[in-house]
Design an enzyme around this catalytic site. Sequence first.
Site, short mmCIF file in Angstrom:
data_model
loop_
_atom_site.label_atom_id
_atom_site.label_comp_id
_atom_site.label_asym_id
_atom_site.label_seq_id
_atom_site.Cartn_x
_atom_site.Cartn_y
_atom_site.Cartn_z
N CYS A 9 17.83 -55.70 2.71
CA CYS A 9 16.60 -56.50 2.76
C CYS A 9 17.03 -57.96 1.81
CB CYS A 9 15.55 -55.84 2.07
SG CYS A 9 15.26 -55.45 0.37
N CYS A 81 13.32 -55.84 6.14
CA CYS A 81 12.40 -56.93 6.07
C CYS A 81 12.60 -58.03 7.34
CB CYS A 81 12.29 -57.57 4.66
SG CYS A 81 13.91 -58.51 4.25
N CYS A 88 20.68 -61.87 9.07
CA CYS A 88 21.92 -61.21 9.07
C CYS A 88 21.46 -60.17 10.54
CB CYS A 88 21.93 -60.06 7.84
SG CYS A 88 23.36 -58.90 8.18
#
Length: 139
Positions: A9, A81, A88
């Site tokens: 995240c 998230c 990414c």
Amino acid sequence: MKKKILFICTHNSARSQMAEGYMNAKYGDRYEVFSAGTEVTRVNPVAIEVMKEIGIDISGHRSKLIDEHFGKGIGTVVTVCDSAQKACPFFPGAKYVIHQSFPDPSAFKGSDEEVRAGFRSVREEIIRWIDATFGPGSV
């Protein structure tokens, strides 16, 4: 050999830390689990507190950048998230990339108890999803 999973995240402060702690406590015999963020901050004290309520100690965890895990044989990456998924979209070497967004408990407002209740709710969502996805008879 255990399968390696990385939870990502943005800040590696709550959701990914709770997921790492739960997975290692519940499924550590089958998986080697890590967490990281696209930015480094600190582990949220409320995340530590609500995990301790269910007998899982993440107080020794630290916030880490994803590049610490490059080249470690991570087979599955889970972004928890939406901003981490955008930042990414690719992780070197991962065979599987799963996106499962959870609300950001760090954004909750209100009294201390209301904020803790929000963290608990997210913790329970994460646990239900992990059990359904990685529990017996799954991946």
